[in-house]
Design a protein around this motif. Structure first.
Motif, PDB file in Angstrom:
ATOM      1  N   ILE A  56       0.861  -1.179   0.000  1.00  0.00           N
ATOM      2  CA  ILE A  56       0.000   0.000   0.000  1.00  0.00           C
ATOM      3  C   ILE A  56       0.898   1.230   0.000  1.00  0.00           C
ATOM      4  O   ILE A  56       1.836   1.319   0.804  1.00  0.00           O
ATOM      5  N   VAL A  57       0.635   2.138  -0.911  1.00  0.00           N
ATOM      6  CA  VAL A  57       1.297   3.440  -0.934  1.00  0.00           C
ATOM      7  C   VAL A  57       0.201   4.491  -0.826  1.00  0.00           C
ATOM      8  O   VAL A  57      -0.732   4.495  -1.628  1.00  0.00           O
ATOM      9  N   ALA A  58       0.275   5.355   0.160  1.00  0.00           N
ATOM     10  CA  ALA A  58      -0.721   6.402   0.374  1.00  0.00           C
ATOM     11  C   ALA A  58      -0.108   7.757   0.051  1.00  0.00           C
ATOM     12  O   ALA A  58       0.976   8.080   0.540  1.00  0.00           O
ATOM     13  N   THR A  59      -0.792   8.535  -0.765  1.00  0.00           N
ATOM     14  CA  THR A  59      -0.291   9.860  -1.089  1.00  0.00           C
ATOM     15  C   THR A  59      -0.535  10.804   0.083  1.00  0.00           C
ATOM     16  O   THR A  59      -1.679  11.097   0.450  1.00  0.00           O
ATOM     17  N   ALA A  60       0.548  11.249   0.681  1.00  0.00           N
ATOM     18  CA  ALA A  60       0.500  12.332   1.661  1.00  0.00           C
ATOM     19  C   ALA A  60       0.899  13.596   0.883  1.00  0.00           C
ATOM     20  O   ALA A  60       0.234  13.972  -0.069  1.00  0.00           O
ATOM     21  N   SER A  61       1.986  14.203   1.259  1.00  0.00           N
ATOM     22  CA  SER A  61       2.452  15.422   0.604  1.00  0.00           C
ATOM     23  C   SER A  61       3.664  15.892   1.373  1.00  0.00           C
ATOM     24  O   SER A  61       3.895  15.474   2.521  1.00  0.00           O
ATOM     25  N   LEU A  62       4.448  16.778   0.770  1.00  0.00           N
ATOM     26  CA  LEU A  62       5.476  17.450   1.558  1.00  0.00           C
ATOM     27  C   LEU A  62       4.808  18.212   2.700  1.00  0.00           C
ATOM     28  O   LEU A  62       5.426  18.467   3.732  1.00  0.00           O
ATOM     29  N   ALA A  63       3.512  18.528   2.509  1.00  0.00           N
ATOM     30  CA  ALA A  63       2.732  19.169   3.565  1.00  0.00           C
ATOM     31  C   ALA A  63       2.561  18.258   4.775  1.00  0.00           C
ATOM     32  O   ALA A  63       2.158  18.724   5.845  1.00  0.00           O
ATOM     33  N   GLY A  64       2.856  16.976   4.631  1.00  0.00           N
ATOM     34  CA  GLY A  64       2.819  16.070   5.757  1.00  0.00           C
ATOM     35  C   GLY A  64       4.124  16.021   6.521  1.00  0.00           C
ATOM     36  O   GLY A  64       4.226  15.331   7.543  1.00  0.00           O
ATOM     37  N   LEU A  65       5.122  16.774   6.034  1.00  0.00           N
ATOM     38  CA  LEU A  65       6.436  16.787   6.670  1.00  0.00           C
ATOM     39  C   LEU A  65       6.836  18.172   7.171  1.00  0.00           C
ATOM     40  O   LEU A  65       7.867  18.323   7.830  1.00  0.00           O
ATOM     41  N   THR A  66       6.038  19.184   6.824  1.00  0.00           N
ATOM     42  CA  THR A  66       6.404  20.555   7.193  1.00  0.00           C
ATOM     43  C   THR A  66       5.145  21.380   7.406  1.00  0.00           C
ATOM     44  O   THR A  66       4.023  20.908   7.180  1.00  0.00           O
TER      45      THR A  66
END
Length: 260
Positions: A136-146
């Protein structure tokens, strides 16, 4: 150069597959040999992508648990099972938490960005286990890291997806299932349409959707789990290295009861 991974005899579901990163990833997965189920609210777009990849299209509102279950059942009935789930569907929020707060927009964003990942995970796990494992690969975002001051609710959704991937990765290893988060910076997709002018005025470099799709193949080829892969322009993608959280101080350890 595209990442080489052999996905022959594998079945992949791609949510949000009618455009942008989802479309590019559907093409990349099919190019690696997978049979692809393209899921999206946009029925015409899903049909078009499915025709391009020689796959299958299904209409799915990922914020609806029963729709996620029906999507997975469609893949099992049509393709014989599921080996890979790319849980990619998402939207920008469109409101903040102050005077501009809009409950309907908040629910819509949370439904697509977080519920869609949680419900999709819940729905697909039995199918993956039935195949003896999968990914499973779920799209987060760079917004999930900063931090993302212009859309804090979107950032909250994406931080949650990263936390889910990091926490579920180790849990699912016993079932031979890997679980990772994809964290691209601004990429060419419909989701950026509301802020496209702002990005252009600040000279932000957009990542081609195909480069993000290739990062998905890298994640699958790498075999890691519980990782959050960043994707930035002109930089090799890879797992973000989180610092460990601070442990208790010496005084707290000294006060601990014996044997604790």
């Amino acid at each position: 150069m595209a990442t080489e991974v052999d996905l022959r005899d594998k079945v992949a579901i791609v949510t949000g597959g009618a455009s942008g990163i989802g479309r590019a990833t559907a093409l990349a997965l099919a190019g690696a040999g997978a049979e692809v189920v393209v899921a999206d609210l946009d029925a015409r777009g899903a049909d078009e992508v499915a025709a391009l990849v020689g796959g299958h299209a299904v209409v799915c509102d990922v914020s609806d648990m029963e729709a996620d279950r029906a999507m997975v059942q469609f893949a099992v009935d049509r393709c014989g099972g599921v080996d890979i789930a790319f849980l990619n569907a998402g939207v920008m929020t469109g409101c903040g938490v102050g005077e501009d707060f809009d409950l309907a927009l908040y629910r819509r964003a949370n439904g697509a960005n977080l519920d869609g990942v949680v419900f999709g995970t819940h729905a697909v796990l039995p199918a993956l286990k039935a195949r003896g494992g999968g990914a499973i690969v779920a799209t987060a975002s760079l917004a999930g890291l900063t931090a993302v001051p212009f859309d804090p609710l979107y950032a909250a959704n994406k931080h949650a997806v990263v936390g889910l991937a990091r926490s579920l990765g180790p849990v699912l290893q016993a079932d031979n299932i890997t679980y990772n988060a994809l964290c691209p910076a601004f990429a060419e997709s419909r989701i950026i349409d509301p802020i496209r002018d702002m990005l252009s005025s600040t000279r932000v470099t957009l990542i081609p959707a195909e480069e993000v799709a290739d990062a998905v193949l890298r994640i699958l080829a790498g075999g890691g789990t519980g990782e959050a892969w960043f994707v930035q322009p002109a930089r090799e993608p890879g797992p973000f290295r989180f610092r460990n959280v601070p442990g208790p101080g010496a005084a707290a350890r000294a006060d601990a009861p014996p044997g604790s």
